[in-house]
Design a protein around this motif. Structure first.
Motif, PDB file in Angstrom:
ATOM      1  N   LYS A  26       0.835  -1.200   0.000  1.00 43.61           N
ATOM      2  CA  LYS A  26       0.000   0.000   0.000  1.00 43.61           C
ATOM      3  C   LYS A  26       0.875   1.257   0.000  1.00 43.61           C
ATOM      4  CE  LYS A  26      -3.851  -2.360   0.416  1.00 43.61           C
ATOM      5  NZ  LYS A  26      -4.852  -2.413  -0.668  1.00 43.61           N
ATOM      6  N   GLU A  29      -0.470   7.351   0.103  1.00 42.07           N
ATOM      7  CA  GLU A  29      -1.707   7.957  -0.391  1.00 42.07           C
ATOM      8  C   GLU A  29      -2.918   7.101  -0.029  1.00 42.07           C
ATOM      9  OE1 GLU A  29       1.053   7.662  -2.093  1.00 42.07           O
ATOM     10  OE2 GLU A  29       1.561   9.646  -2.913  1.00 42.07           O
ATOM     11  N   ALA A  30      -2.770   5.785  -0.132  1.00 44.37           N
ATOM     12  CA  ALA A  30      -3.871   4.883   0.212  1.00 44.37           C
ATOM     13  C   ALA A  30      -4.178   4.957   1.704  1.00 44.37           C
ATOM     14  CB  ALA A  30      -3.523   3.453  -0.190  1.00 44.37           C
ATOM     15  N   ALA A  32      -3.579   7.542   3.643  1.00 40.49           N
ATOM     16  CA  ALA A  32      -4.195   8.849   3.882  1.00 40.49           C
ATOM     17  C   ALA A  32      -5.665   8.842   3.504  1.00 40.49           C
ATOM     18  CB  ALA A  32      -3.445   9.924   3.087  1.00 40.49           C
ATOM     19  N   GLU A  33      -5.976   8.163   2.416  1.00 40.30           N
ATOM     20  CA  GLU A  33      -7.381   8.074   1.983  1.00 40.30           C
ATOM     21  C   GLU A  33      -8.206   7.321   3.014  1.00 40.30           C
ATOM     22  OE1 GLU A  33     -10.038   6.352  -1.777  1.00 40.30           O
ATOM     23  OE2 GLU A  33      -7.849   6.478  -1.927  1.00 40.30           O
ATOM     24  N   ALA A  34      -7.640   6.260   3.595  1.00 38.98           N
ATOM     25  CA  ALA A  34      -8.362   5.483   4.598  1.00 38.98           C
ATOM     26  C   ALA A  34      -8.652   6.304   5.845  1.00 38.98           C
ATOM     27  CB  ALA A  34      -7.561   4.233   4.965  1.00 38.98           C
ATOM     28  N   GLU A  36      -8.772   9.625   5.794  1.00 39.22           N
ATOM     29  CA  GLU A  36      -9.350  10.898   5.354  1.00 39.22           C
ATOM     30  C   GLU A  36      -8.475  12.068   5.819  1.00 39.22           C
ATOM     31  OE1 GLU A  36     -13.408  11.084   6.656  1.00 39.22           O
ATOM     32  OE2 GLU A  36     -14.070   9.491   5.294  1.00 39.22           O
ATOM     33  N   CYS A  37      -7.187  11.934   5.531  1.00 38.39           N
ATOM     34  CA  CYS A  37      -6.238  12.987   5.889  1.00 38.39           C
ATOM     35  C   CYS A  37      -5.279  13.198   4.726  1.00 38.39           C
ATOM     36  CB  CYS A  37      -5.469  12.628   7.155  1.00 38.39           C
ATOM     37  SG  CYS A  37      -4.342  11.214   6.947  1.00 38.39           S
ATOM     38  N   GLN A  38      -4.318  14.095   4.889  1.00 35.43           N
ATOM     39  CA  GLN A  38      -3.336  14.358   3.860  1.00 35.43           C
ATOM     40  C   GLN A  38      -2.133  13.429   4.007  1.00 35.43           C
ATOM     41  OE1 GLN A  38      -3.888  16.675   1.338  1.00 35.43           O
ATOM     42  NE2 GLN A  38      -5.926  16.712   2.286  1.00 35.43           N
ATOM     43  N   LYS A  39      -1.429  13.170   2.926  1.00 37.49           N
ATOM     44  CA  LYS A  39      -0.271  12.281   2.922  1.00 37.49           C
ATOM     45  C   LYS A  39       0.800  12.702   3.937  1.00 37.49           C
ATOM     46  CE  LYS A  39       3.530  10.680   0.009  1.00 37.49           C
ATOM     47  NZ  LYS A  39       4.182  10.758  -1.324  1.00 37.49           N
TER      48      LYS A  39
END
Length: 279
Positions: A26, A29-30, A32-34, A36-39
């Motif tokens: 992973k 970015e993945a 961070a998406e999980a 719901e935040c920034q990288k």
């Protein structure tokens, strides 16, 4: 996995989360998406610069497909990491002390002073007072106690492997007066007999060298994930190098310093001469 302080737990947690993410294939970015935040927040978590809630940790555990035992370890670390850290040392230094606690090996170049892990109590007290005259005597003593606790790393059952290059100026600067300095030099002499400690002296005769104007600590960490971190310190703060190319420059510089320094077998004699010159 032993947990001693919140800063240690933060670093261990970050290392473990990064290891799990990479094993799962992973990206940051993945992750961070999980969450719901920034990288950049994922990067800070993985380098031990930021904490993460137990709830968010569970989201990452699910994303990475970690087994139940690993998941429990990660959640425990996350809880420990969010506890209040000790106030004995400055906030900016707590991450270094945490790294020092879990490092398996260290390479150190110091041009001005004896590294903390090799300091005597009186030398540590004199350095603490000289570098910051504002703390009360009680605060100074707390800092000295903390530093002395850290020296146990080189005497423990699983000792830290410590390689040190000291500029000759370190031996010639009478910190705390002649007696304190003589005791410190004698302690260094004893440390050279430890199988896990390598001590060399960079003589004035070496002239210009690769690390002029610098001091640095290279920390090797094996668990929970293999990593190399470089720590550099100035008057009021510390900084960390985790870029691979920059780390390699420091590793190369240390090797060059070792070549330019006296042989390890000559260190004891060098220390003895410095002690005689104090009288």
């Amino acid at each position: 996995m032993p947990i001693t302080t919140p800063p240690v737990a933060r670093i261990q947690l970050g290392q473990l989360l990064r290891k799990l993410r990479e094993q799962a294939g992973k990206t940051q970015e993945a992750a961070a998406e999980a969450l719901e935040c920034q990288k950049p927040r994922i990067s800070k978590i993985e380098t031990g610069k930021a904490t993460i809630s137990a709830g968010d940790v569970r989201l990452l555990i699910d994303l990475y497909g970690a087994d139940e035992a690993t998941g429990q370890t990660v959640v425990q670390l996350a809880r420990e990491a969010r506890k209040r850290a000790t106030a004995r040392i400055p906030d900016w230094a707590q991450r270094y002390v945490a790294l020092e606690t879990i490092a398996s090996a260290m390479q150190v170049y110091e041009p001005e002073l004896v590294p903390g892990l090799l300091q005597t109590e009186d030398y540590a007290r004199a350095i603490t007072r000289a570098t910051d005259p504002t703390p009360t005597e009680e605060e100074v003593e707390r800092l000295v106690v903390t530093r002395m606790e850290r020296t146990a790393r080189i005497h423990s059952g699983n000792p830290l492997h410590l390689s040190v290059v000291l500029n000759e100026a370190v031996l010639r600067r009478p910190v705390g007066g002649a007696k304190v300095m003589a005791d410190q030099l004698r302690y260094l002499r004893e440390a050279t007999e430890l199988p896990n400690v390598t001590l060399q002296v960079l003589p004035f005769s070496a002239g210009a060298h690769v690390a002029m104007g610098s001091s640095f600590y290279i920390l090797e960490i094996e668990h929970p994930a293999k990593a190399t971190v470089v720590y550099v310190e100035c008057l009021t703060s510390g900084d960390y190098v985790d870029n691979a190319a920059q780390i390699e420059r420091f590793v190369s510089a240390f090797k060059q310093l070792q070549v330019s320094s006296s042989k390890e077998t000559e260190t004891a004699a060098t220390l003895e001469r410095a002690m005689r010159d104090l009288t």
